[in-house]
Design a protein around this motif. Sequence first.
Motif, short mmCIF file in Angstrom:
data_model
loop_
_atom_site.label_atom_id
_atom_site.label_comp_id
_atom_site.label_asym_id
_atom_site.label_seq_id
_atom_site.Cartn_x
_atom_site.Cartn_y
_atom_site.Cartn_z
N TRP A 85 14.76 -1.85 10.37
CA TRP A 85 13.37 -1.46 10.26
C TRP A 85 12.62 -2.46 9.39
N ALA A 86 11.33 -2.56 9.65
CA ALA A 86 10.47 -3.43 8.85
C ALA A 86 9.31 -2.62 8.29
N LEU A 87 8.92 -2.98 7.07
CA LEU A 87 7.88 -2.24 6.35
C LEU A 87 6.69 -3.15 6.12
N GLN A 88 5.52 -2.73 6.58
CA GLN A 88 4.31 -3.50 6.37
C GLN A 88 3.67 -3.13 5.03
N SER A 89 2.93 -4.06 4.49
CA SER A 89 2.22 -3.81 3.23
C SER A 89 1.14 -2.76 3.47
N TRP A 90 1.18 -1.72 2.68
CA TRP A 90 0.18 -0.64 2.74
C TRP A 90 0.23 0.14 1.44
N TYR A 91 -0.91 0.61 1.01
CA TYR A 91 -0.98 1.51 -0.14
C TYR A 91 -2.21 2.39 0.03
N PRO A 92 -2.16 3.61 -0.50
CA PRO A 92 -3.29 4.54 -0.30
C PRO A 92 -4.53 4.06 -1.04
N THR A 93 -5.63 4.04 -0.30
CA THR A 93 -6.90 3.64 -0.90
C THR A 93 -7.93 4.76 -0.82
N ASP A 94 -7.53 5.91 -0.30
CA ASP A 94 -8.48 7.01 -0.15
C ASP A 94 -8.85 7.56 -1.52
N THR A 95 -10.00 8.16 -1.58
CA THR A 95 -10.48 8.75 -2.83
C THR A 95 -9.70 10.02 -3.12
N PRO A 96 -9.00 10.09 -4.25
CA PRO A 96 -8.17 11.27 -4.53
C PRO A 96 -9.03 12.48 -4.90
#
Length: 823
Positions: free
Chosen positions: A812-823
């Motif tokens: 498996w490969a993992l792309q760069s991502w992180y949550p940017t939604d307003t908490p």
Amino acid sequence: MTARRSWLSVTRPAVLLGLLLGMADALPAQPDPAPANPPPEEKPLPKYKDLLPPTAEEILRGKPIDWIVLLNGDVLIVEPVKPRPKTLETLKAQHEAISRQAVSGEEAIQQKLKRLAELERLQVTLPDVQDDPEFTLETRFVERIVHFEDLVLRRVGLLLDERQLPTAYELLLYLDRRARGWDGFQSAYQRYLFLEAERLAGESRWEAALLQADLLFDANRAYPEVGALRGRIADALIGAAIADQDYRRARHFLTRLESRNPGHQVAEKRSAELQGIADNLLTEARTAQTSGKPRDASRLVDQAARVWPNHPRLKEIHRELIDAYQILNMGVLRLASDRPNPIAPSPADERHRQLTEIPLFEPERVQDGIVRFDSVFIESWEPRNLGRDVQFKMKPRRANWESRPVLTSAAVVEALARRMDPLDPGFDERWAADVASVELQSPWEWQLRLKRIPLRIETRLRFSVPLSREEQEWSGDLVAAESMPQAQRFFVAQRTERTVAYQRTRPQPAGVQPRLIAEVIEHRYDTWERLLQGLQRGEIDGTPRAEWKDLAALQADSRFFVLPSALPRTHVLLVSPQSTLTRNGALRRALLQALPRERILYDHVLQTQPSGDRDAPPPSGRLATGPFASTTYGHHPQLAAPEYNPIVAASLVATVKQQLDGKLPPLSLLAPDDPVVQRALPAMLAAWKYVGIDVAVVTASTEELPPCDLIYRTVQLTEPIRDLWPLLSPTGRSDLAAIEFLPHWLRDQILELERAVDWTTAVRMLHRIETEFLMEARWLPLWEVDEWIVLRKRLGGLPTRPMHAYQDVEHWALQSWYPTDTP
């Protein structure tokens, strides 16, 4: 109340006096007759300046009243007058409007005059007066009317001055229900919100204080000092969250502050602080990268993204460092035990085995009801001599992405020879009965000579080969030699109370592209609801098993892949061979027929009800007739699910009790540590108790089978013909001792199935055995459920229908991502 009654007694003469004065000009003067019996001296009306509004108790429990303030300052206390609010203003406006109307005719003029006269008088009712309490009062004698609602607001103001906030709030609620939108309510309510927010802040109840301050701001953003108050409260909340390293929480309160007060100085200060923390983490991540610590760099840059996702330099650095060392975070409800129990393994223990061990042959897919196997170690296998000899060729090389050792023929031959040695602890009686010899031909080739031709040779080789120290050194690039011989794909690098981290036994060489998953971390959550929240927030990348009640919502969520498992999981109760009670056929049938299996399946296991819509997708669970999945050849399609019949079950229990001198000892059930099983058990125990069977749940603390009568198993059997025998054995061993507890005729059928060489005949025999087991209640099939794996759409290389949650995870490969939604 006594004082009020004393001056209320003079209300009627006072009103009459007013009326007489109003009529003074219209009547001829008459001498005052001397009263025959002078009335008693009457107390004067109270003065407006001396009165206080009713108390909170009088407002809430007494009758509503209005104050009519006369021109001389006296006050009449009356029942609420109409119209309201602004009674005098309304009457005056109506009077002026009618006065301007032009009418003609005597009758119309008289009606107009009559109406004008009515508008010049108030109809009032005196409270607490029994005889004739209603009077008419001319408005020209009235200075103002203080309505009951205004009296409530005055009392609220006094309570707020005294900081009696709960009572003031109760009166505000009362007034809002009675007269919503009353003039002056909002002003009093806003003052209450401000004082309440200050009080809560003084008690360090910051979240509650912020809620009150937000309500005040939304009601009146121009309220004095509301901005400063919100800033002080938010600053305390953000500071506490930063101290706890709960940066999402800190950003939540920061967003709440900025959404109502853009550019607030506290928001600017805390934003700069969070960005500074992220700056430091990014610097540490770069330092770790240059120091040859890609794992630390990956974790630090991901932490920086959790602190301040709006950092201007984050996106590029995150992509670079996450790609270099990819960490897959999975949420689970149970972690694998550090010493998995083979007797009642849990799904968590199965995940651990699938993630760490590599059998010679492992299931790859389901095709036409048959599980197909493949091997990462064996390049080819060729039958010879009409199938009695099989030539195997090992893979001498590995792909760059493969996380496994290099397995030589010598290691395989040694492992197979030990399974044939009666003196070895790993001796396999079935294997020894099938194999004549194992011959080492070269470092990469070996030959297996069989005594009888098996139906499928791959199913005989579904075990991992332990590696000696020499074999480990042969691979040369393994980082987990101390975890061998079993941990051959991933090994446990770190274990805490809440997490288990698995790392590749063979890291990808530096510079090799594309980079793939380097580490899998399982995070334990206390509840499914908390796990689902973490999944949606981006704390984790997926979960090995989704709860069925939220399955539809997850499938409709475009952020996730929801992958169905290739095999459903079957829940079945097995009879313990050491139990004497369950040798009684009537008791076994009572246990089976006492269970409302369909109700337990939908109410407690799936926690969802089947849809009556014909176009709706099929339910994710169904009743089972045996331990084999309905999608494999082992399932007997002509078997009907046992019926729920508590009356028959109770009769069978009564029969058993007669055989046991009138008393049935309690039974014991060994169950795995599985949240789904734990949900179903109380309903099962209650159903058995209803028909007179007491069952207690026990757990296995060692590898030895504890004293028990029933064993709860959840299984995904990939090869029914081969898996039947070890399923019946508590320890999983396939020897004659494991099936000694069965009747001889049933043992003979199992042995006959073992010697079958024709596929059609073998399947027919398996179905016959399955029928006998169900009719005799030798096992108690419960239900089978489809399992679904949820993964965020940042992952690539996933199988369409995985055999298990971590199939091919090293690819498996993992792309760069992180949550940017307003908490």
